[in-house]
Design a protein around this motif. Structure first.
Motif, PDB file in Angstrom:
ATOM      1  N   ALA A  47       0.915  -1.211  -0.123  1.00 53.40           N
ATOM      2  CA  ALA A  47       0.046  -0.041  -0.136  1.00 53.40           C
ATOM      3  C   ALA A  47       0.954   1.321   0.000  1.00 53.40           C
ATOM      4  O   ALA A  47       0.612   2.431  -0.659  1.00 53.40           O
ATOM      5  CB  ALA A  47      -0.920   0.095   1.103  1.00 53.40           C
ATOM      6  N   ALA A  48       1.951   1.247   0.676  1.00 49.28           N
ATOM      7  CA  ALA A  48       2.812   2.349   0.901  1.00 49.28           C
ATOM      8  C   ALA A  48       3.620   2.587  -0.472  1.00 49.28           C
ATOM      9  O   ALA A  48       3.821   3.784  -0.944  1.00 49.28           O
ATOM     10  CB  ALA A  48       3.597   2.121   1.954  1.00 49.28           C
ATOM     11  N   LEU A  49       4.055   1.672  -1.213  1.00 49.42           N
ATOM     12  CA  LEU A  49       4.691   1.559  -2.435  1.00 49.42           C
ATOM     13  C   LEU A  49       3.670   2.289  -3.293  1.00 49.42           C
ATOM     14  O   LEU A  49       4.121   2.804  -4.380  1.00 49.42           O
ATOM     15  CB  LEU A  49       5.198   0.361  -2.999  1.00 49.42           C
ATOM     16  N   LEU A  50       2.479   1.644  -3.271  1.00 44.99           N
ATOM     17  CA  LEU A  50       1.569   2.187  -4.343  1.00 44.99           C
ATOM     18  C   LEU A  50       0.791   3.494  -4.130  1.00 44.99           C
ATOM     19  O   LEU A  50       0.138   4.134  -4.984  1.00 44.99           O
ATOM     20  CB  LEU A  50       0.383   0.995  -4.668  1.00 44.99           C
ATOM     21  N   GLY A  51       1.026   3.999  -2.857  1.00 44.81           N
ATOM     22  CA  GLY A  51       0.290   5.249  -2.447  1.00 44.81           C
ATOM     23  C   GLY A  51      -1.267   5.036  -2.339  1.00 44.81           C
ATOM     24  O   GLY A  51      -1.940   6.182  -2.619  1.00 44.81           O
ATOM     25  N   VAL A  52      -1.653   4.031  -1.783  1.00 42.37           N
ATOM     26  CA  VAL A  52      -3.113   3.846  -1.674  1.00 42.37           C
ATOM     27  C   VAL A  52      -3.138   3.106  -0.121  1.00 42.37           C
ATOM     28  O   VAL A  52      -2.051   2.909   0.327  1.00 42.37           O
ATOM     29  CB  VAL A  52      -3.491   2.885  -2.647  1.00 42.37           C
ATOM     30  N   THR A  53      -4.455   2.860   0.230  1.00 39.34           N
ATOM     31  CA  THR A  53      -4.449   2.455   1.547  1.00 39.34           C
ATOM     32  C   THR A  53      -4.587   0.918   1.685  1.00 39.34           C
ATOM     33  O   THR A  53      -4.744   0.137   0.703  1.00 39.34           O
ATOM     34  CB  THR A  53      -6.062   2.952   2.085  1.00 39.34           C
ATOM     35  N   GLU A  54      -4.166   0.594   2.832  1.00 34.18           N
ATOM     36  CA  GLU A  54      -4.103  -0.958   2.899  1.00 34.18           C
ATOM     37  C   GLU A  54      -5.443  -1.663   2.851  1.00 34.18           C
ATOM     38  O   GLU A  54      -5.717  -2.716   2.175  1.00 34.18           O
ATOM     39  CB  GLU A  54      -3.583  -1.278   4.211  1.00 34.18           C
ATOM     40  N   ALA A  55      -6.502  -0.854   3.161  1.00 31.63           N
ATOM     41  CA  ALA A  55      -7.890  -1.351   3.225  1.00 31.63           C
ATOM     42  C   ALA A  55      -8.311  -1.461   1.464  1.00 31.63           C
ATOM     43  O   ALA A  55      -9.116  -2.548   1.297  1.00 31.63           O
ATOM     44  CB  ALA A  55      -9.016  -0.376   3.688  1.00 31.63           C
ATOM     45  N   TYR A  56      -7.906  -0.571   0.837  1.00 37.88           N
ATOM     46  CA  TYR A  56      -8.141  -0.741  -0.512  1.00 37.88           C
ATOM     47  C   TYR A  56      -7.347  -2.025  -1.363  1.00 37.88           C
ATOM     48  O   TYR A  56      -7.927  -2.716  -2.189  1.00 37.88           O
ATOM     49  CB  TYR A  56      -7.678   0.562  -1.283  1.00 37.88           C
ATOM     50  N   ILE A  57      -5.971  -2.112  -0.720  1.00 45.30           N
ATOM     51  CA  ILE A  57      -5.427  -3.182  -1.432  1.00 45.30           C
ATOM     52  C   ILE A  57      -6.271  -4.728  -0.888  1.00 45.30           C
ATOM     53  O   ILE A  57      -6.433  -5.544  -1.566  1.00 45.30           O
ATOM     54  CB  ILE A  57      -3.883  -3.311  -0.962  1.00 45.30           C
ATOM     55  N   ARG A  58      -6.709  -4.810   0.232  1.00 40.90           N
ATOM     56  CA  ARG A  58      -7.546  -5.888   0.746  1.00 40.90           C
ATOM     57  C   ARG A  58      -8.672  -5.932  -0.019  1.00 40.90           C
ATOM     58  O   ARG A  58      -9.119  -6.994  -0.219  1.00 40.90           O
ATOM     59  CB  ARG A  58      -7.569  -5.602   2.441  1.00 40.90           C
ATOM     60  N   GLN A  59      -9.260  -5.040  -0.363  1.00 41.69           N
ATOM     61  CA  GLN A  59     -10.658  -4.822  -1.041  1.00 41.69           C
ATOM     62  C   GLN A  59     -10.559  -5.412  -2.404  1.00 41.69           C
ATOM     63  O   GLN A  59     -11.245  -6.425  -2.763  1.00 41.69           O
ATOM     64  CB  GLN A  59     -11.171  -3.613  -1.268  1.00 41.69           C
ATOM     65  N   VAL A  60      -9.316  -5.102  -3.015  1.00 39.67           N
ATOM     66  CA  VAL A  60      -9.020  -5.550  -4.305  1.00 39.67           C
ATOM     67  C   VAL A  60      -8.709  -7.078  -4.354  1.00 39.67           C
ATOM     68  O   VAL A  60      -9.373  -7.676  -5.262  1.00 39.67           O
ATOM     69  CB  VAL A  60      -7.796  -4.763  -4.976  1.00 39.67           C
ATOM     70  N   SER A  61      -8.049  -7.528  -3.432  1.00 38.01           N
ATOM     71  CA  SER A  61      -7.749  -8.900  -3.103  1.00 38.01           C
ATOM     72  C   SER A  61      -9.102  -9.672  -3.079  1.00 38.01           C
ATOM     73  O   SER A  61      -9.168 -10.733  -3.518  1.00 38.01           O
ATOM     74  CB  SER A  61      -6.901  -9.277  -1.951  1.00 38.01           C
ATOM     75  N   LEU A  62      -9.760  -9.255  -2.104  1.00 38.71           N
ATOM     76  CA  LEU A  62     -11.287 -10.168  -1.667  1.00 38.71           C
ATOM     77  C   LEU A  62     -12.152 -10.026  -2.854  1.00 38.71           C
ATOM     78  O   LEU A  62     -12.889 -10.870  -3.002  1.00 38.71           O
ATOM     79  CB  LEU A  62     -11.769  -9.302  -0.499  1.00 38.71           C
ATOM     80  N   LYS A  63     -11.786  -9.104  -3.774  1.00 34.83           N
ATOM     81  CA  LYS A  63     -12.916  -9.053  -5.128  1.00 34.83           C
ATOM     82  C   LYS A  63     -12.422 -10.119  -6.301  1.00 34.83           C
ATOM     83  O   LYS A  63     -12.868 -10.201  -7.074  1.00 34.83           O
ATOM     84  CB  LYS A  63     -13.008  -7.845  -5.673  1.00 34.83           C
ATOM     85  N   GLY A  64     -10.956 -10.718  -5.867  1.00 39.29           N
ATOM     86  CA  GLY A  64     -10.351 -11.413  -6.851  1.00 39.29           C
ATOM     87  C   GLY A  64      -9.851 -10.682  -7.879  1.00 39.29           C
ATOM     88  O   GLY A  64      -9.702 -11.317  -9.153  1.00 39.29           O
ATOM     89  N   GLN A  65      -9.534  -9.356  -7.713  1.00 39.28           N
ATOM     90  CA  GLN A  65      -9.058  -8.531  -9.000  1.00 39.28           C
ATOM     91  C   GLN A  65      -7.327  -8.487  -8.706  1.00 39.28           C
ATOM     92  O   GLN A  65      -6.994  -8.491  -7.702  1.00 39.28           O
ATOM     93  CB  GLN A  65      -9.718  -7.340  -8.936  1.00 39.28           C
ATOM     94  N   GLY A  66      -6.703  -8.468  -9.626  1.00 38.52           N
ATOM     95  CA  GLY A  66      -5.250  -8.399  -9.517  1.00 38.52           C
ATOM     96  C   GLY A  66      -4.530  -9.478  -9.326  1.00 38.52           C
ATOM     97  O   GLY A  66      -5.141 -10.544  -9.320  1.00 38.52           O
ATOM     98  N   PRO A  67      -3.491  -9.675  -9.090  1.00 37.34           N
ATOM     99  CA  PRO A  67      -2.664 -11.004  -8.568  1.00 37.34           C
ATOM    100  C   PRO A  67      -3.198 -11.581  -7.216  1.00 37.34           C
ATOM    101  O   PRO A  67      -3.520 -10.904  -6.440  1.00 37.34           O
ATOM    102  CB  PRO A  67      -1.245 -10.609  -8.343  1.00 37.34           C
ATOM    103  N   GLU A  68      -3.067 -12.791  -7.245  1.00 42.79           N
ATOM    104  CA  GLU A  68      -3.570 -13.478  -5.872  1.00 42.79           C
ATOM    105  C   GLU A  68      -2.346 -13.648  -4.928  1.00 42.79           C
ATOM    106  O   GLU A  68      -1.328 -14.302  -5.390  1.00 42.79           O
ATOM    107  CB  GLU A  68      -4.066 -14.803  -6.312  1.00 42.79           C
ATOM    108  N   PRO A  69      -2.387 -12.885  -3.889  1.00 42.41           N
ATOM    109  CA  PRO A  69      -1.434 -13.057  -2.887  1.00 42.41           C
ATOM    110  C   PRO A  69      -1.146 -14.397  -2.313  1.00 42.41           C
ATOM    111  O   PRO A  69      -2.118 -14.844  -2.101  1.00 42.41           O
ATOM    112  CB  PRO A  69      -1.293 -11.752  -1.997  1.00 42.41           C
ATOM    113  N   GLU A  70       0.195 -14.325  -1.741  1.00 39.80           N
ATOM    114  CA  GLU A  70       0.197 -15.919  -0.581  1.00 39.80           C
ATOM    115  C   GLU A  70      -0.316 -15.272   0.514  1.00 39.80           C
ATOM    116  O   GLU A  70      -0.333 -14.004   1.079  1.00 39.80           O
ATOM    117  CB  GLU A  70       1.674 -16.049  -0.648  1.00 39.80           C
TER     118      GLU A  70
END
Length: 393
Positions: A47-70
């Motif tokens: 989130a810090a590297l992308l300049g967005v919030t961690e909540a937004y990163i989590r939301q993107v992941s939960l929606k199945g968008q973008g790469p699937e993290p470990e």
């Protein structure tokens, strides 16, 4: 009186012994069959590297968008450096945040930044490696060029597959006057996506002799263009090129300063280092005057001083910082890089702080202070680059 110690024997003996010992150490750290890899990043770091919030990163992941993290047993999400870049490009498609894909666009020139100073030990290489890794993690395409025959930046890359400085696999092969090789042939990809290197070796010292011979034959200042001509062949593939210069104002450094679009001068806040920097500037000015008169003067987008190895609680250093602020004014970066055992330890492991897991340090808060200091300085330098591109933030 006959002196018993042969200078040749002394130099040969210990250069051989030291090279063997260091090679053994390097092999222990990175065996020939080892594949060096970058650590993974938490969603907080991403989130810090992308300049967005961690909540937004989590939301993107939960929606199945973008790469699937470990996902760890504790629910922590971890992203590889490749996935960080994939996520950046995914978010850029949605255009939710301007310049989330920071790569230069049409009309923006590749920024070539020379990191230079007269004084050894001013943290030129540490500045280069940390700035280069930071920019790559931020999504830029970065090329780091080792301009120092001592090859410290090269050494930090560990065992690069296929690299052998004895076989001419260095910058010198691309800038020599006789039969130079295409620059792309000496570029090495590293284990960090977006961060490539051109290595150095002892043969870089041959450039000084070659320039002297060339000047006897043809005169003029054409040697100043050797680095820029070599870089012109590959700049379309990069956003930023970092030149880690040798601690001397030789022909190669002058050629680097001519190729540069920006200059960064690391200076520890110590009397001897600041005094040495003054002499460096005085000598550089005399050379630049000659070059200006010959019509070969350099023009830069920016030139800034950076205080390195700073200890805020050290009163003499605090006083020297105040003096530097008074003398350099706005040309001294607001952020200083703190002196830290964490940085020293990481470089001993042939890594930047961005490569080392926080848990590896016995005092993690030392790592936190060091990375915060480096991040702040790197962000300020990044802003200079985007200002040179005249971007609206």
């Amino acid at each position: 009186m006959t002196r018993h110690l042969s200078s040749l024997q002394f130099m040969n003996t210990f250069s051989t012994k030291l090279e063997k010992a260091l090679n053994n150490l390097s092999l222990a750290q990175y065996p020939p069959d080892a594949v060096r890899s970058m650590r993974k990043f938490t969603s907080t770091e991403v989130a810090a590297l992308l300049g967005v919030t961690e909540a937004y990163i989590r939301q993107v992941s939960l929606k199945g968008q973008g790469p699937e993290p470990e996902t760890t047993a504790t629910g922590k999400r971890l992203y590889s450096v490749e996935q960080v870049l994939d996520l950046r490009m995914h978010l850029a498609e949605k255009a939710r945040k301007k310049w989330i894909n920071p790569r230069r666009v049409k009309g923006e020139d590749c920024q070539i930044i020379a990191i230079t100073n007269f004084k050894g030990g001013s943290s030129k290489t540490a500045t280069t490696i940390h700035l280069g890794h930071w920019l790559a993690l931020r999504g830029y395409r970065v090329l780091a060029v080792d301009m120092d025959p001592q090859a410290s930046l090269t050494s930090l890359q560990g065992a690069l597959p296929g690299f052998d400085y004895r076989e001419g696999d260095t910058l010198y092969s691309a800038i020599r006057f006789d039969d130079p090789v295409p620059t792309e042939k000496i570029i090495h990809q590293t284990h960090i996506i977006g961060f490539d290197v051109i290595c150095a070796g002892l043969e870089l010292t041959e450039f000084e002799t070659a320039v002297t011979l060339e000047m006897r034959k043809s005169g003029g200042t054409s040697f100043l263009l050797r680095v820029s001509q070599a870089l012109e062949q590959i700049v379309d593939s990069y956003d930023i090129v970092l030149l880690d210069c040798a601690p001397s104002l030789n022909f190669l450094t002058l050629s680097s300063l001519t190729a540069a679009t920006g200059v960064l001068i690391p200076v520890p806040a110590h009397m001897l280092d600041v005094d040495s920097t003054g002499k460096f500037l005085e000598l550089a000015a005399s050379y630049m005057q000659i070059l200006d008169e010959a019509g070969a003067g350099a023009r830069w987008d920016f030139a800034k001083f950076l205080i390195t190895k700073f200890e805020a609680n050290d009163h003499p250093q605090a006083n020297m910082q105040a003096l530097m602020r008074q003398v350099f004014g706005e040309d001294l970066l607001l952020n200083s890089v703190s002196k830290s055992t964490a940085v020293a330890d990481a470089l001993t492991w042939k890594q930047s702080l961005y490569e080392v897991q926080r848990s590896r340090f016995s005092a993690p808060k030392t790592y936190d202070r060091a990375i915060e200091s480096i991040n702040a300085a790197n962000a300020e330098i990044e802003s200079l680059i985007t200002m040179a591109w005249r971007r609206e933030q």
